[in-house]
Design a protein around this motif. Structure first.
Motif, short mmCIF file in Angstrom:
data_model
loop_
_atom_site.label_atom_id
_atom_site.label_comp_id
_atom_site.label_asym_id
_atom_site.label_seq_id
_atom_site.Cartn_x
_atom_site.Cartn_y
_atom_site.Cartn_z
N UNK A 1 0.50 10.35 -18.18
CA UNK A 1 -0.18 9.71 -17.05
C UNK A 1 0.82 8.97 -16.18
N UNK A 2 1.81 8.31 -16.80
CA UNK A 2 2.84 7.60 -16.03
C UNK A 2 3.63 8.60 -15.19
N UNK A 3 3.97 9.74 -15.77
CA UNK A 3 4.73 10.72 -14.99
C UNK A 3 3.89 11.28 -13.84
N UNK A 4 2.63 11.56 -14.12
CA UNK A 4 1.75 12.08 -13.06
C UNK A 4 1.58 11.05 -11.95
N UNK A 5 1.44 9.78 -12.33
CA UNK A 5 1.27 8.72 -11.33
C UNK A 5 2.53 8.59 -10.47
N UNK A 6 3.70 8.70 -11.12
CA UNK A 6 4.96 8.59 -10.37
C UNK A 6 5.11 9.77 -9.42
N UNK A 7 4.71 10.96 -9.87
CA UNK A 7 4.87 12.15 -9.02
C UNK A 7 3.85 12.18 -7.89
N UNK A 8 2.63 11.72 -8.16
CA UNK A 8 1.56 11.82 -7.15
C UNK A 8 1.49 10.59 -6.24
N UNK B 1 -5.93 2.24 -19.79
CA UNK B 1 -6.99 3.00 -19.11
C UNK B 1 -6.47 3.75 -17.90
N UNK B 2 -5.70 3.03 -17.07
CA UNK B 2 -5.25 3.61 -15.80
C UNK B 2 -3.84 3.12 -15.52
N UNK B 3 -3.01 3.96 -14.87
CA UNK B 3 -1.62 3.57 -14.61
C UNK B 3 -1.24 3.89 -13.16
N UNK B 4 -0.31 3.07 -12.63
CA UNK B 4 0.40 3.41 -11.40
C UNK B 4 1.88 3.34 -11.74
N UNK B 5 2.71 4.09 -11.02
CA UNK B 5 4.13 4.17 -11.42
C UNK B 5 5.02 4.63 -10.28
N UNK B 6 6.30 4.25 -10.39
CA UNK B 6 7.37 4.79 -9.55
C UNK B 6 8.49 5.20 -10.48
#
Ligand code: NDP
Length: 332
Positions: A314-321, A193-198
């Motif tokens: 979504x993982x890439x967007x989370x890592x970038x943002x 549903x939702x992701x956070x990433x580095x």
């Protein structure tokens, strides 16, 4: 069935030509952007024709299906052309560079009535089929969390566009995170549903990430932790599922080979789980051929490819943002 290869690639020569032929199918032709390389590739692999022009390859009515394994930015246009020509399509992951493109490929194939599949090989592994059965039959109870270990040492021969060409779809997220997203969806039967990433460049990436860690929330409440990298020489791969009644520990199973160990730990102790060690790609090609003949569905279809791409994006967007990102499945 008769196939054409779109792309004179390494994955085709190392696994897919053999897998196609394992189903008593012929490979009629190969497309390469370079005439000399295409001819040499065709000669080396016993393929009758080589083309540099896609329309010329697709004009051959004896060809039923195409396998697309060019670099990622080419998949979209090549798939649309093949579908328009009435060919069934097995496309490499990631299906495309954007969700809109991937969705267009899948919707167009459905409209034309051709089979469209994504080459997510891990779902075909005996190890993963055994893990899925353990989870589905309730052996670990309610799944609370999963961990994916997919940090590898990118072989020298693969250190081209994957590490230095963002426009060709380079980076570890489109390369490996898509596979992990598909594998988690396969095991849990639900979509992140939702992701956070580095993400980081930790020795190989030139303008693209070569390492990423992410956490995904699932609709059931389960949490997923995923690690992909090109720079880890000794980490080994694996996947774990932890539930209210047991845990599954699988090691060396995020791979193209039918290897690795699966262990279940529950209140009765530790159990080594045996599984069938068939060739992953042979199974995928067999299910694809069945689907073309009106029986069942490919192991990973087009919607599976759209969804794995959606998670990776979504993982890439989370890592970038640096922010949590809700996964957008584009209506699928
Ligand atoms: P390659 O780099 O081997 O091939 C990609 C393209 O590079 C080819 O289509 C070819 O272009 C070109 N190329 C190949 N060799 C040369 C060369 N010596 N000099 C110049 N150009 C060359 O890619 P991979 O096989 O590693 O990956 C292809 C696709 O498959 C990707 O989408 C990748 O994500 C996917 N993949 C999937 C795997 C899976 O298990 N599902 C595993 C590995 C890759 P041309 O065709 O124009 O000759």
């Amino acid at each position: 069935m008769r196939w054409a290869l779109i792309g004179a690639s390494r994955i085709a020569s190392s696994y897919m030509i053999d897998a196609i032929r394992s189903q008593n199918a012929d490979i009629q032709s190969v497309l390469s952007s370079d005439a000399a390389r295409g001819e040499a590739y065709a000669r080396e692999h016993g393929i009758a024709d080589s083309f540099t022009d896609l329309d010329a390859l697709l004009a051959d009515d004896s060809v039923d299906a195409v396998y697309i394994s060019t670099t990622n930015e080419k998949h979209h246009a090549q798939a649309l052309a093949a579908i328009a020509a009435g060919k069934h399509v097995l496309c490499e992951k990631p299906l495309a560079m954007t969700l809109d493109e991937a969705g267009e490929m899948v919707r167009t194939a459905a409209g034309k009535g051709v089979v469209f599949a994504t080459n997510h090989h891990l779902r075909n592994a005996g190890s993963h089929l055994a893990i899925r059965e353990l989870i589905a039959s309730g052996r670990i109870g309610k799944v609370l969390s999963a961990r994916v270990f997919h940090a590898v040492n990118l072989p020298d021969a693969l250190r081209g566009w994957r590490i230095n060409d963002a426009a060709a779809g380079g980076g570890v997220i489109p390369d490996i995170t898509v596979h992990d997203a598909d594998t988690i969806r396969f095991h849990l039967g639900e979509d992140p549903q939702e992701v956070v990433a580095k993400a980081a460049a930790s020795g190989l990436g030139e303008g693209v990430e070569d390492s990423v860690m992410s956490v995904w929330s699932m609709p059931s409440g389960a949490m997923v932790q995923s690690h992909e990298s090109f720079t880890h020489k000794f980490a080994g791969t694996g996947i774990e599922f932890h539930g209210t009644d047991g845990s599954i520990y699988a090691r060396n199973v995020m791979t193209q080979e039918p290897v690795g160990a699966v262990r279940l730990v529950d209140a009765d102790g530790e159990h080594d789980i045996s599984y069938d060690k068939h060739n992953l790609y042979h199974r995928a090609l067999g299910l694809f051929a069945d689907a073309v003949n009106g029986k069942g569905r490919p192991s990973a279809d087009g919607v599976d490819g759209v969804k794995s791409l959606a998670v990776a994006l979504a993982v890439r967007e989370a890592a970038q943002s640096g922010k949590a990102v809700a996964v957008n499945y584009g209506g699928f």
